[in-house]
Structures are given as structure tokens and as C-alpha cells.
Write a protein that holds these residues in place. Structure first.
Motif, PDB file in Angstrom:
ATOM      1  N   LEU A  19       0.849  -1.183   0.000  1.00 24.00           N
ATOM      2  CA  LEU A  19       0.000   0.000   0.000  1.00 24.00           C
ATOM      3  C   LEU A  19       0.890   1.241   0.000  1.00 24.00           C
ATOM      4  O   LEU A  19       1.992   1.214   0.548  1.00 24.00           O
ATOM      5  N   PRO A  20       0.416   2.336  -0.589  1.00 28.02           N
ATOM      6  CA  PRO A  20       1.208   3.565  -0.512  1.00 28.02           C
ATOM      7  C   PRO A  20       1.168   4.134   0.903  1.00 28.02           C
ATOM      8  O   PRO A  20       0.223   3.887   1.659  1.00 28.02           O
ATOM      9  N   THR A  21       2.202   4.882   1.255  1.00 28.66           N
ATOM     10  CA  THR A  21       2.158   5.606   2.522  1.00 28.66           C
ATOM     11  C   THR A  21       1.133   6.732   2.382  1.00 28.66           C
ATOM     12  O   THR A  21       0.709   7.066   1.267  1.00 28.66           O
ATOM     13  N   GLU A  22       0.773   7.350   3.487  1.00 29.72           N
ATOM     14  CA  GLU A  22      -0.154   8.475   3.414  1.00 29.72           C
ATOM     15  C   GLU A  22       0.430   9.594   2.555  1.00 29.72           C
ATOM     16  O   GLU A  22      -0.268  10.191   1.735  1.00 29.72           O
ATOM     17  N   ALA A  23       1.724   9.861   2.713  1.00 32.68           N
ATOM     18  CA  ALA A  23       2.373  10.921   1.924  1.00 32.68           C
ATOM     19  C   ALA A  23       2.360  10.576   0.432  1.00 32.68           C
ATOM     20  O   ALA A  23       2.105  11.444  -0.412  1.00 32.68           O
ATOM     21  N   GLU A  24       2.627   9.313   0.090  1.00 35.35           N
ATOM     22  CA  GLU A  24       2.594   8.902  -1.316  1.00 35.35           C
ATOM     23  C   GLU A  24       1.185   9.026  -1.889  1.00 35.35           C
ATOM     24  O   GLU A  24       1.001   9.484  -3.018  1.00 35.35           O
ATOM     25  N   PHE A  25       0.187   8.622  -1.107  1.00 37.79           N
ATOM     26  CA  PHE A  25      -1.198   8.727  -1.556  1.00 37.79           C
ATOM     27  C   PHE A  25      -1.577  10.188  -1.801  1.00 37.79           C
ATOM     28  O   PHE A  25      -2.149  10.528  -2.835  1.00 37.79           O
ATOM     29  N   GLU A  26      -1.257  11.048  -0.845  1.00 36.66           N
ATOM     30  CA  GLU A  26      -1.587  12.472  -0.980  1.00 36.66           C
ATOM     31  C   GLU A  26      -0.880  13.091  -2.185  1.00 36.66           C
ATOM     32  O   GLU A  26      -1.467  13.887  -2.916  1.00 36.66           O
ATOM     33  N   TYR A  27       0.374  12.742  -2.388  1.00 35.22           N
ATOM     34  CA  TYR A  27       1.131  13.249  -3.531  1.00 35.22           C
ATOM     35  C   TYR A  27       0.455  12.836  -4.845  1.00 35.22           C
ATOM     36  O   TYR A  27       0.243  13.659  -5.739  1.00 35.22           O
ATOM     37  N   ALA A  28       0.106  11.562  -4.953  1.00 35.64           N
ATOM     38  CA  ALA A  28      -0.549  11.061  -6.161  1.00 35.64           C
ATOM     39  C   ALA A  28      -1.923  11.696  -6.353  1.00 35.64           C
ATOM     40  O   ALA A  28      -2.293  12.069  -7.471  1.00 35.64           O
ATOM     41  N   ALA A  29      -2.669  11.838  -5.268  1.00 41.68           N
ATOM     42  CA  ALA A  29      -4.012  12.407  -5.356  1.00 41.68           C
ATOM     43  C   ALA A  29      -3.982  13.867  -5.797  1.00 41.68           C
ATOM     44  O   ALA A  29      -4.904  14.332  -6.472  1.00 41.68           O
ATOM     45  N   ARG A  30      -2.949  14.590  -5.459  1.00 38.67           N
ATOM     46  CA  ARG A  30      -2.824  16.004  -5.846  1.00 38.67           C
ATOM     47  C   ARG A  30      -2.560  16.178  -7.334  1.00 38.67           C
ATOM     48  O   ARG A  30      -2.793  17.248  -7.876  1.00 38.67           O
ATOM     49  N   GLY A  31      -2.057  15.166  -7.977  1.00 40.53           N
ATOM     50  CA  GLY A  31      -1.863  15.243  -9.421  1.00 40.53           C
ATOM     51  C   GLY A  31      -0.900  16.316  -9.873  1.00 40.53           C
ATOM     52  O   GLY A  31      -1.017  16.831 -10.983  1.00 40.53           O
ATOM     53  N   GLY A  32       0.034  16.697  -9.022  1.00 46.45           N
ATOM     54  CA  GLY A  32       1.015  17.704  -9.397  1.00 46.45           C
ATOM     55  C   GLY A  32       0.689  19.111  -8.913  1.00 46.45           C
ATOM     56  O   GLY A  32       1.510  20.011  -9.046  1.00 46.45           O
ATOM     57  N   LEU A  33      -0.498  19.313  -8.368  1.00 48.40           N
ATOM     58  CA  LEU A  33      -0.858  20.632  -7.836  1.00 48.40           C
ATOM     59  C   LEU A  33      -0.396  20.721  -6.388  1.00 48.40           C
ATOM     60  O   LEU A  33      -0.756  19.897  -5.570  1.00 48.40           O
ATOM     61  N   GLU A  34       0.397  21.709  -6.092  1.00 47.54           N
ATOM     62  CA  GLU A  34       0.838  21.916  -4.708  1.00 47.54           C
ATOM     63  C   GLU A  34       0.165  23.151  -4.151  1.00 47.54           C
ATOM     64  O   GLU A  34       0.079  24.173  -4.826  1.00 47.54           O
ATOM     65  N   GLY A  35      -0.315  23.057  -2.937  1.00 43.93           N
ATOM     66  CA  GLY A  35      -0.920  24.194  -2.271  1.00 43.93           C
ATOM     67  C   GLY A  35      -2.360  24.467  -2.654  1.00 43.93           C
ATOM     68  O   GLY A  35      -2.976  25.372  -2.108  1.00 43.93           O
ATOM     69  N   ALA A  36      -2.926  23.711  -3.581  1.00 51.94           N
ATOM     70  CA  ALA A  36      -4.322  23.896  -3.966  1.00 51.94           C
ATOM     71  C   ALA A  36      -5.215  23.230  -2.931  1.00 51.94           C
ATOM     72  O   ALA A  36      -4.844  22.246  -2.305  1.00 51.94           O
ATOM     73  N   ARG A  37      -6.387  23.775  -2.771  1.00 50.47           N
ATOM     74  CA  ARG A  37      -7.330  23.231  -1.790  1.00 50.47           C
ATOM     75  C   ARG A  37      -7.855  21.855  -2.197  1.00 50.47           C
ATOM     76  O   ARG A  37      -8.068  20.985  -1.374  1.00 50.47           O
TER      77      ARG A  37
END
Length: 110
Positions: free
Chosen positions: A44-62
């Protein structure tokens, strides 16, 4: 969701996952998911890996698609609208969960 819901019966005993082949798996425990990964020889991905993937390259967006929940009045994800768990107003077109590929992918194609 009905009483007795689990991954084999997403809406309760009267419903099976076989009736919903294009829906995501729901009501899955961490142990179930981890066992599946071990069986597949992965993890399973770590929480950080999941969040990174879920953001799709957008940083700081809500949201994964930007800062506005419904840009141009359009829903870009299946979210609960209403008072949880009493009322889902289904403004995005789907209650609890909907079929996959109903919303555009993020910047990583997810």
C-alpha cells in the motif's frame, strides 16, 4: 448504505459487488487491502505517497483540481453534499459512490 454492508455487499445483504462491476471497492479494511497487496507482491502507498498522487502535481491547492470546489458550477469528484450521514443531496450525480471514470483524471492521470 444498509446495515450489514461490506465489500462483498456494498449496500447491504441484498446487493453484491457483482452487480456493480464498474464501481470502486468500498468498505474495505486496511487488513484486507494489505493482504491483497502482499498476495500481489506489492504494498500500500504511505499516506504521503497517496496524498502526492491524489494532488496530481498541484501543490498548495485546496482540491486536487484547484482551489474552487465546483469550477464553473461543475463537480469534479464524488463528494458528500449535505449533512453527513443523514442527507446526501447528490449534487454531483452520485450517492455514496458512483462508477469509475465519471470525473476527469488529475494531472497524473488518476
Amino acid at each position: 448504505m444498509g446495515d450489514g454492508a461490506d465489500w462483498r455487499h456494498p449496500h447491504g445483504p441484498g446487493c453484491t459487488y457483482k452487480e456493480m462491476p464498474d464501481h470502486p471497492v468500498v468498505h474495505l479494511s486496511w487488513e484486507d487491502a494489505n493482504s491483497y497487496c502482499e498476495w500481489k507482491g506489492t504494498r500500500l502507498p504511505t499516506e504521503a505517497e497517496f496524498e502526492y498522487a491524489a494532488r496530481g502535481g498541484l501543490e498548495g491547492a485546496r482540491y486536487a483540481w484547484g482551489d474552487e470546489l465546483t469550477p464553473g458550477g461543475k463537480h469534479l469528484a464524488n463528494l458528500w453534499q449535505g449533512t453527513f450521514p443523514q442527507q446526501d443531496r447528490v449534487l454531483d450525480g452520485f450517492g455514496s459512490h458512483g462508477p469509475v471514470k465519471q470525473f476527469p483524471p488529475n494531472g497524473y492521470g488518476l
